[in-house]
Design a protein around this motif. Sequence first.
Motif, PDB file in Angstrom:
ATOM      1  N   PHE A 267       0.883  -1.132  -0.100  1.00 51.59           N
ATOM      2  CA  PHE A 267       0.035   0.084   0.023  1.00 51.59           C
ATOM      3  C   PHE A 267       0.762   1.255   0.159  1.00 51.59           C
ATOM      4  O   PHE A 267       0.658   2.036  -0.817  1.00 51.59           O
ATOM      5  CB  PHE A 267      -0.893   0.157   1.291  1.00 51.59           C
ATOM      6  CG  PHE A 267      -1.784   1.191   1.473  1.00 51.59           C
ATOM      7  CD1 PHE A 267      -2.800   1.572   0.434  1.00 51.59           C
ATOM      8  CD2 PHE A 267      -1.179   2.304   2.304  1.00 51.59           C
ATOM      9  CE1 PHE A 267      -3.427   2.984   0.758  1.00 51.59           C
ATOM     10  CE2 PHE A 267      -1.991   3.510   2.457  1.00 51.59           C
ATOM     11  CZ  PHE A 267      -3.070   3.924   1.711  1.00 51.59           C
ATOM     12  N   GLY A 270       2.755   1.940  -3.056  1.00 50.65           N
ATOM     13  CA  GLY A 270       1.922   1.997  -4.429  1.00 50.65           C
ATOM     14  C   GLY A 270       1.537   3.584  -4.377  1.00 50.65           C
ATOM     15  O   GLY A 270       0.936   3.834  -5.397  1.00 50.65           O
ATOM     16  N   VAL A 271       1.283   4.367  -3.282  1.00 47.40           N
ATOM     17  CA  VAL A 271       0.984   5.433  -3.579  1.00 47.40           C
ATOM     18  C   VAL A 271       1.997   6.539  -3.602  1.00 47.40           C
ATOM     19  O   VAL A 271       3.101   6.547  -2.822  1.00 47.40           O
ATOM     20  CB  VAL A 271      -0.054   5.981  -2.453  1.00 47.40           C
ATOM     21  CG1 VAL A 271      -1.414   5.015  -2.593  1.00 47.40           C
ATOM     22  CG2 VAL A 271       0.604   6.100  -0.980  1.00 47.40           C
ATOM     23  N   PRO A 272       1.963   7.758  -4.023  1.00 49.75           N
ATOM     24  CA  PRO A 272       3.030   8.876  -3.944  1.00 49.75           C
ATOM     25  C   PRO A 272       3.151   9.349  -2.589  1.00 49.75           C
ATOM     26  O   PRO A 272       1.992   9.353  -1.823  1.00 49.75           O
ATOM     27  CB  PRO A 272       2.492   9.848  -5.102  1.00 49.75           C
ATOM     28  CG  PRO A 272       1.526   9.323  -5.790  1.00 49.75           C
ATOM     29  CD  PRO A 272       0.719   8.256  -4.972  1.00 49.75           C
ATOM     30  N   THR A 275       0.393  12.054  -1.656  1.00 53.58           N
ATOM     31  CA  THR A 275      -0.881  11.887  -1.221  1.00 53.58           C
ATOM     32  C   THR A 275      -0.689  11.466   0.437  1.00 53.58           C
ATOM     33  O   THR A 275      -1.522  11.908   1.071  1.00 53.58           O
ATOM     34  CB  THR A 275      -1.442  10.688  -1.999  1.00 53.58           C
ATOM     35  OG1 THR A 275      -0.677   9.591  -1.925  1.00 53.58           O
ATOM     36  CG2 THR A 275      -1.694  11.058  -3.284  1.00 53.58           C
TER      37      THR A 275
ATOM     38  N   LEU B 377      -7.972   9.522  -4.384  1.00 58.26           N
ATOM     39  CA  LEU B 377      -6.600   9.683  -5.062  1.00 58.26           C
ATOM     40  C   LEU B 377      -5.654   8.562  -4.668  1.00 58.26           C
ATOM     41  O   LEU B 377      -5.123   8.243  -5.716  1.00 58.26           O
ATOM     42  CB  LEU B 377      -5.964  11.011  -4.404  1.00 58.26           C
ATOM     43  CG  LEU B 377      -4.948  11.708  -5.219  1.00 58.26           C
ATOM     44  CD1 LEU B 377      -5.484  12.144  -6.518  1.00 58.26           C
ATOM     45  CD2 LEU B 377      -4.592  13.033  -4.455  1.00 58.26           C
ATOM     46  N   MET B 378      -5.597   8.097  -3.486  1.00 54.48           N
ATOM     47  CA  MET B 378      -5.016   7.251  -3.317  1.00 54.48           C
ATOM     48  C   MET B 378      -5.167   5.833  -3.886  1.00 54.48           C
ATOM     49  O   MET B 378      -4.478   4.890  -4.296  1.00 54.48           O
ATOM     50  CB  MET B 378      -4.967   7.003  -1.533  1.00 54.48           C
ATOM     51  CG  MET B 378      -4.152   8.046  -1.069  1.00 54.48           C
ATOM     52  SD  MET B 378      -3.419   7.656   0.715  1.00 54.48           S
ATOM     53  CE  MET B 378      -4.490   7.236   1.645  1.00 54.48           C
ATOM     54  N   TYR B 381      -3.743   5.808  -7.428  1.00 56.40           N
ATOM     55  CA  TYR B 381      -2.321   5.498  -7.655  1.00 56.40           C
ATOM     56  C   TYR B 381      -2.025   4.042  -7.392  1.00 56.40           C
ATOM     57  O   TYR B 381      -1.184   3.166  -7.807  1.00 56.40           O
ATOM     58  CB  TYR B 381      -1.591   6.396  -6.768  1.00 56.40           C
ATOM     59  CG  TYR B 381      -1.468   7.902  -7.314  1.00 56.40           C
ATOM     60  CD1 TYR B 381      -0.764   7.864  -8.474  1.00 56.40           C
ATOM     61  CD2 TYR B 381      -2.127   8.879  -6.798  1.00 56.40           C
ATOM     62  CE1 TYR B 381      -0.472   9.124  -9.009  1.00 56.40           C
ATOM     63  CE2 TYR B 381      -2.197  10.124  -7.431  1.00 56.40           C
ATOM     64  CZ  TYR B 381      -1.237  10.153  -8.791  1.00 56.40           C
ATOM     65  OH  TYR B 381      -1.169  11.368  -9.215  1.00 56.40           O
ATOM     66  N   LEU B 382      -2.842   3.549  -6.244  1.00 59.87           N
ATOM     67  CA  LEU B 382      -2.719   2.252  -5.813  1.00 59.87           C
ATOM     68  C   LEU B 382      -2.956   1.340  -6.661  1.00 59.87           C
ATOM     69  O   LEU B 382      -2.303   0.205  -7.005  1.00 59.87           O
ATOM     70  CB  LEU B 382      -3.717   1.960  -4.376  1.00 59.87           C
ATOM     71  CG  LEU B 382      -3.048   0.811  -3.714  1.00 59.87           C
ATOM     72  CD1 LEU B 382      -1.757   0.932  -3.066  1.00 59.87           C
ATOM     73  CD2 LEU B 382      -4.042   0.542  -2.484  1.00 59.87           C
ATOM     74  N   SER B 385      -0.199   1.432  -9.199  1.00 61.93           N
ATOM     75  CA  SER B 385       1.025   0.797  -9.100  1.00 61.93           C
ATOM     76  C   SER B 385       1.010  -0.885  -8.998  1.00 61.93           C
ATOM     77  O   SER B 385       1.975  -1.516  -9.322  1.00 61.93           O
ATOM     78  CB  SER B 385       1.193   1.209  -7.613  1.00 61.93           C
ATOM     79  OG  SER B 385       1.558   2.620  -7.654  1.00 61.93           O
TER      80      SER B 385
END
Lengths: 432, 404, 338
Positions: A267, A270-272, A275, B377-378, B381-382, B385
């Motif tokens: 998790f 996987g997120v920037p 964020t 938003l998360m 992206y998740l 990815s």
Amino acid sequence: MSDQSTNSIAFVRTQEVPSMPPPYTAAGPIRWMRENLFATPLNGLLTLVALYFIYAILSGTLPWIANGIWDSPSLAACRDMLDGASGACFAVLTERWHQLLFGFTYPSDIYWRPTLAFVLFFFAAAPVLFFDLPRKLLVFTGLFPFIAFYLIWGGSVFTPLLALVGVLAGYFVYARYVASNFAVGFLGGIISAALVWWLGGFVIPEHEITEGAMRSVPSRDLGGFMLNMMLGVTCVSLSLPIGIALALGRQSDMPFIKYICVVFIEFVRGVPLITLLFVASVMLSYFFPPGSGVDLFIRVVIMITLFASAYIAEVIRGGLAALPKGQYEAADSLGLDYAQSMRLIILPQALKISIPGIVNVSVGLFKDTTLVSVISMFDLVGMIRGPILASTEWNGVYWELFGFAALLFFVTCYGISQYSQWLERRLATDHR
Amino acid sequence: MTTLTDAPEGQFRLSMLLSDTRYRSLTLQAIAAIALALAIFYLGNNVAKNLAALGLNINFEFLGAPAGYDINQRLIEYTSQSSNFRAALVGILNTLLVAFLACTMATIIGVLAGVLRLSNNWLVRKLMSFYVEIFRNIPVLIWIIIIFTIMTAVLPGPRAFRGDDATSSMLFDAIAFTNRGIYIPAPVWGAGSLVVVLTFVLSVIGVFAYRRYATKLLYDTGRLLPMMWPSIAIFFVPTLLVFFVMGMPIGLEYPELKGFNFKGGIKIGGPLIAIWFALSIYTAAFIAENVRAGIQAVSKGQTEAAAALGLRSGRIMSLVVLPQALRVIIPPLISNYLNITKNSSLAILVGYADVTATLGGITLNQTGRAIECVLLLMLFYLVISLSISAVINVYNNAIKLKER
Amino acid sequence: MKKSVIFGAMTVAGLAAGAAAAGTLEDVKARGKLNCGVTTGLVGFAAPDANGEWEGFDVAVCRAVAAAVLGDGSAVEFVPTTGKTRFTALASGEIDMLARNTTWTFSRDVDLKFTFVGVNYYDGQGFMVPKELGVSSAKDLDGATVCIQTGTTTELNLADFFRANNISYEPVPIETNAEAQQQYLAGACDVYTTDASGLAATRATFEAPGDHALLPEIISKEPLGPLVRHGDDAWGDVVRWTLNALITAEELGVTSANIGEMAANTNNPEVARLLGTEGNLGEMLGLDAGWAKAAIMVGGNYGEVFAKNIGEDTPIGLSRGLNAQWTNGGLIYSPPFR
């Protein structure tokens, strides 16, 4: 043979002819250039292109730097002094250097405190980074967080002292019981530390002791490059133990624990980061009990630490996987239990080979601390984009400021990555 | 010791939960599960209490409401009256667009720089290591700002193209480089253009077929057909022929300066170029290092053996070194792609309307629905990815099979 | 306080006091500091000066409230917020009030549950163009590239305006004023739009302010004012009436210079009530009798604050316009102190 040559034949050399110097085109700098710059036509072309490129950059920047004005109260005055010529207004750096380094609200008469903490940091980091130094220096490394906290935030000396006493109590309990049972030692350590803090919390606020107190600085007032350094150092050091725990959990046989660790790591990776910083700035306060008011610095530290620990966990997992299986089996055959074998056999080796990877992650993380400028914290980039560029005096200065920021980061990160390469070479020879 | 005093079945004591290896892992997992549940309950409870105290709630109805703002770059139909959800969709597509473009360009620059770092040319080698070090050691945020600033400062504004004493002019009267973006001619499809396009597609297929045939011939008979010139001929000649035979059905619409901006043609917006270029050149420095490491990982004996077989240096690279190096290069390459996708969230700094700027920016700002926006938003992206990670895993498994 | 925060974090915030939130007023008094949310930097409204001291029009409101509640105008902790973080900062209690040129709108008031206590500046969104473009009206802007400083309701107003006039444009949303301004000056956009006050402030910092013109159209109503959370009316009253005290003081001619004299011998009963020499208004608010006096002493009355930070003698050079007292034909009007 030698007789004959001296007697019977009229003309024979007795010694070798001294070798002639090579033709001047095949020696010295010319040869070097032929081999290294103009070996083939294509190579020659590349060289010329590269030379032109270097010329173009230098001819643009050098006069600009050389013409730089170092003393001027504002951009307008600086442009007047330059009088149309190309030149940099480095005056913004001489005028605002303290804001770039310490932020704009850190009291200027106590800049020595973070500076001292910064210098001490090198002494604290040295024994961790260089294995040859005497191991006793690690004691100072252990003390450093408390000293640095006291220096940077100030306030009553009893706060860091209490924290230190708590940690020491925890450590002694741990050291006392770890030999018999790791879990007991570990939990006992944590509980006793928490107990000391809790009890201490009753003692200290009641007396409001001001002796030994330095002027306290709220964490909102931290800023500039100091904030980047602090976020980088704090989050990397906090994320190490979490990263180790996650890496071990991911390797664990227990499906549930493994599952939690995998989900968490994937998790976070996987997120920037941005964020996660949004979470810190707009969401995280809702997760604390009503009215607890945890400040932004701590929320950001929490999020960056979680972020870093996932990456460090992956590096350490690589280190664990790289250990020969024989090491695990040897530990088992000695009859060591899980905690013992990890603590005494596996982790010391795995961590050692992970250090270059950890350093790389740390460099990346340190660079990423600039992202906090997006959530209205005044780190180095935030200072530039916010107060300095918004001020009437320095509105419109870009190259000087961002060049300075780039230089600071380059020096720091390049230094760390050189260390990491040195270490990699050293570890490589250690294994042979 | 435990093996000697193993308690007989049935005599269960509570302490066995911790001391007996049969139960210990279950106990620990149960403890972990309870701790996790407690933590989730604690945090969830806090959120509920906080929101209740403020009279706020979590709902996603705002996604259906009109967004109310305009977006300068959109790949799908969108107006200010479209919903917030559609705005987010525009943002998502823009994110994917810039990620794709930046991945492509970063790969090209990175491979080039990585190969050049191993060049015999001293100057080029040094220049490339300088490039790699300087980009790797300065935060991407600073690079994005610097490149955006360079772009707006160095390229002329459209005003410079105007009037008789214009200071800038268009390249070949067709391409305009301005600090608002690059304008290139757009094709105009006339009658009969379909035939030209079809011919072009067929000749592309033809090129591949020819190369396949040549390779097969090489392996079967050892006869080496020329590759380059026939390929180029097949690629261009039929299409051009048909193009002229059909009476030049495809025209070009040139950008023209009208009013404030260039009109006509295709515009590649300035913010897109800035973030695209910044991400490519930054990530390319990392890719260059991977490529160099990959090539160096191929042992020198391979190169020498290939040279001993009489292969020329280009073929040594393409037939011997690269196939082996790719195995080392590709996994970190994909994780660099992942980084590009994640770093594209910094597009917010240059005013590029990616998903962080629409959903996590203006929508969040205007509706004040911070929690919902950040969660969505998360999630986005998740998903991205995890998909890329899945690709990595598939690839890793594939090369694992080939290895032995 | 600090200690408990640090240890709270150390022990994973587990034992932090979960006591039911007392009123904000009591919190502020107990803390001895007012946490006030401001922008990250907009010259004239809120920006740190070279010494790191916050100053500006919005900052003055914060200082006045701090003076009214705590008797000390410097007992303020300024919390810089972005357009994104400001509402959460207020909702989560990180700040006690927000004075960050925030537009009072229906949805912010009703849906986001904030209470706008008044208006300290009547603004509207305007356009700035280079004079050489020869544009005289915003309706001539068909096809223009527009730099927007995001944050208030700017993007929405812009979309509405262009849609209503059926003309097209290219929006370029930029986060900070400094970057938007750089884009504008480099010619990457034809027009720069944000609140008219912000435009004036920005233009004042240009090398050649005379080369740029503000277009006559003001396309929106932007009543900017301080706001607090819904549901704490006692605290809302304190902030509201502190702002009103500044406004009333100007109306009644009470300035920071003559306030001592006015307090001592005034015949005007409203001045006496305002300055606490008569009646018990302060007590009703839960403050000292001299609360308004303290608030006015910090930076002067509304007019003085305006003149000092954004008025015509400052580089920003805004005229009073709509923000004149109602007695002078403006909109600034305070309910009576009675």
